[in-house]
Enzyme design. Structure first.
Site, PDB file in Angstrom:
ATOM      1  N   HIS A 191     -30.206 -61.601  95.755  1.00 34.06           N
ATOM      2  CA  HIS A 191     -28.888 -62.105  95.344  1.00 34.06           C
ATOM      3  C   HIS A 191     -28.086 -62.608  96.541  1.00 34.06           C
ATOM      4  CE1 HIS A 191     -29.217 -61.041  91.191  1.00 34.06           C
ATOM      5  NE2 HIS A 191     -29.378 -59.763  91.429  1.00 34.06           N
ATOM      6  N   CYS A 504     -36.662 -78.572  86.971  1.00 31.54           N
ATOM      7  CA  CYS A 504     -35.361 -77.977  87.258  1.00 31.54           C
ATOM      8  C   CYS A 504     -35.463 -76.597  87.891  1.00 31.54           C
ATOM      9  CB  CYS A 504     -34.509 -77.914  85.994  1.00 31.54           C
ATOM     10  SG  CYS A 504     -35.283 -77.005  84.638  1.00 31.54           S
TER      11      CYS A 504
END
Length: 572
Positions: A191, A504
């Site tokens: 993260h 993507c």
């Protein structure tokens, strides 16, 4: 004498500043202390929960503004933990039934949950354990009246050094003062690494021991280009890295000249560079970086951070805003992709041992059409405000696509009967994330208008390697020849039917992958907006013919290492 510490380059750039060590707060307490005022202790716990909610909501909203809705979603998960009765009730019961103090009740119960989740052979559940641990620490700090480190209070130029940065730490970084950071643990997909790239702050993770080797106030250099940390650099090293930093900034400034340029190879082949977004708040970055469209609009963020479904009207306004802002450029909207790593409290989804292979995305939408139909209606109504493409996620069979298309056509007819204008130029496509879908690309290509390859999931499903698991991270291989062959198969199937293929996933903006994807014939590269200009410059310096030759050789390789070596030899 200077010291060199090696780590993993997580975010580009060079930072030079004094070290600011994030010191862990003292959260010790008397575990055996019993309370007599049980109701008062329950109230104390409840107050800590509410204070944590207020704090996390502020952090979440700040993260959405600075980082975008997709990066802020981690805090939606944290807020869900604070609202989970299965966690909160046992803590309150322990205080009432055992006269436990609030701190003891909190840590005993959350430790049990963390232990259970960490013992599961499922990386999603292990991520839940990390969420509970982070939230528990925040609640405990309020119970004890101890302040957690707050990076937003830093008011001088520093490089942050810590064991790890929690998502809330990273979201609170003030770019004006925090020049970079370096941590003991973490990888490029952690993260903190993902958020550092969104903030464009140089970062190095996974150094293992930097907190033991750096003292508060040491001068350090973070070279996010190479993964090096230099502690107390010499005068010559300082001058060299100051020059390197200036070159980096000059290069970024030079890239801005490509904002309005075409993306075209040296032999005249055009490519389309699009951006991935989560909400309309992400639009300024899309426009600033010269995106030629939006290749992925993740609509699930409209549904998160709230206690009820968004209405058709709310969704319509959001889609309309994006379509109008893109001024006729293509906008590819992915229908709701909930489940797996994304939950909604108000849906009461069943817990699954392996949610990434379970009830999610198009599977959920086809089963719960009261969720699916309002979204399709909102999209259809918004279609007249721009160039709309719609794609369905996690499609595994042609029947799933046919059923989703039938529902959309049914709602289109309903809206026309209600007097709404609907565009007749909407393309319908699917995400290619499952190996079975790639294997049947020739079948799908006859019925869909386009493909969008979602490499993040395609890689982990093909190689059976959870991308969030450190233990099997060596198997998460974007350049593995098996992945390249699947990508080639999908592109060729679409082109044979006169259709187009985009990508993507993270791979679309990766500088090693771009030459290969160009050679394989990829039509649209959709990536983080901050990666677009760099990708444009790279493609504009490549020959499509040469990259086709490179790609043809790459798919015949046996290993990822061979592919990387091949690319490095071709593209120097």
């Amino acid at each position: 004498m200077s010291k060199l510490i090696k780590g993993i380059a997580a975010s580009d750039g060079v930072a030079i500043a004094k070290a600011y060590l994030l010191v862990e707060p003292d959260l010790t307490f008397d575990k055996n202390e019993k309370v007599t005022d049980v109701e008062g202790e329950v109230a104390k716990f409840n107050s800590a929960i509410e204070a944590s909610k207020v704090e996390l909501t502020k952090i979440r909203n700040n993260a959405e503004v600075q980082l975008g809705a997709d990066k802020a979603a981690i805090f939606d998960a944290h807020l869900l933990v604070l609202d989970d009765p299965e966690l909160i009730q046992p803590i309150q019961d322990k205080i009432k039934n055992e006269n436990a103090n609030a701190a003891t009740a909190l840590t005993d119960v959350t430790t049990q949950f963390v232990t259970i989740f960490e013992s599961m052979d499922n990386e999603y559940m292990k991520e839940r354990a990390a969420d509970i641990r982070d939230v528990s620490k925040r609640v405990l700090s309020h119970i004890l009246g101890v302040e957690l480190p707050n990076p937003s209070m830093i008011d001088e130029s520093v490089v942050i050094v810590g064991n790890d940065l929690t998502p809330s730490d990273t979201a609170q970084l003030n770019k004006e003062f925090v020049q970079g950071f370096a941590t003991n643990i973490g990888g490029r997909t952690s993260h903190s690494a993902i958020m550092s790239r969104s903030l464009e702050i140089p970062a190095i993770v996974g150094t293992k021991s930097i907190t033991q080797e750096v003292k508060q106030g040491d001068m350090i250099i973070v070279d996010g280009l190479n993964g090096d940390v230099i502690v107390n650099p010499t005068e010559d090293e300082l001058i060299a890295y100051q020059d390197k930093r200036e070159c980096y900034f000059a290069d970024k400034k030079e890239l801005q000249k490509l904002r309005d340029a075409d993306t075209v190879t040296v032999d005249g082949v055009h490519a389309e560079l699009a951006a991935n977004i989560g909400t309309p708040n992400d639009l300024p970055g899309v426009i600033e970086n010269g995106a030629q469209g939006i290749g992925l609009y993740r609509t699930e963020f409209l549904y998160m951070g709230r206690d009820q479904m968004p209405t058709e009207e709310e969704q319509f306004e959001a889609y309309k805003e994006v379509l109008e802002a893109m001024d006729g450029k293509r906008v590819v909207v992915r229908t709701l992709d909930i489940g797996g790593d994304k939950e909604l409290s108000y849906l009461n989804l069943p817990e699954e041992m392996n949610p990434f292979l379970g009830y999610r995305a198009i599977r959920l939408c086809l089963a719960q059409q009261d969720i699916f139909r309002p979204q399709l209606r909102a999209l259809l109504r918004a279609s007249v405000y721009g160039k709309l493409n719609i794609m369905f996620p996690m499609v595994a069979t042609i029947n799933e696509f046919r059923e989703a298309k039938a529902i959309l056509l049914e709602e289109k007819e309903n809206l026309k009967n209600e007097g709404h204008d609907i565009s007749d130029d909407i393309e319908l496509g699917i995400m290619v994330e499952i190996p079975a879908t790639a294997a049947l690309a020739d079948v799908f290509a006859k019925e869909v208008d386009f493909f969008s390859i979602g490499t993040n999931d395609l890689i982990q499903y093909t190689l059976a390697a959870d991308r969030m698991s450190e233990r099997v991270s060596y198997l998460y291989q974007p350049y593995n020849p098996s992945i390249l062959r699947l990508v080639k198969q999908v592109i060729e199937a679409s082109h044979k039917e006169g259709k187009w293929t985009g990508m993507c996933g993270e791979m679309a903006g990766d500088e090693t992958a771009i030459p290969l994807l160009l050679g394989l014939g990829l039509d649209e590269f959709s990536m983080s907006a901050t990666s677009i200009l760099k990708a444009r410059r790279q493609i504009n310096g490549l020959s499509k013919n040469e990259m086709t030759e490179l790609a043809n050789r790459a798919v015949d390789c046996a290993t990822q290492e061979e592919v990387i070596e091949l690319v490095n030899n071709y593209v120097k």
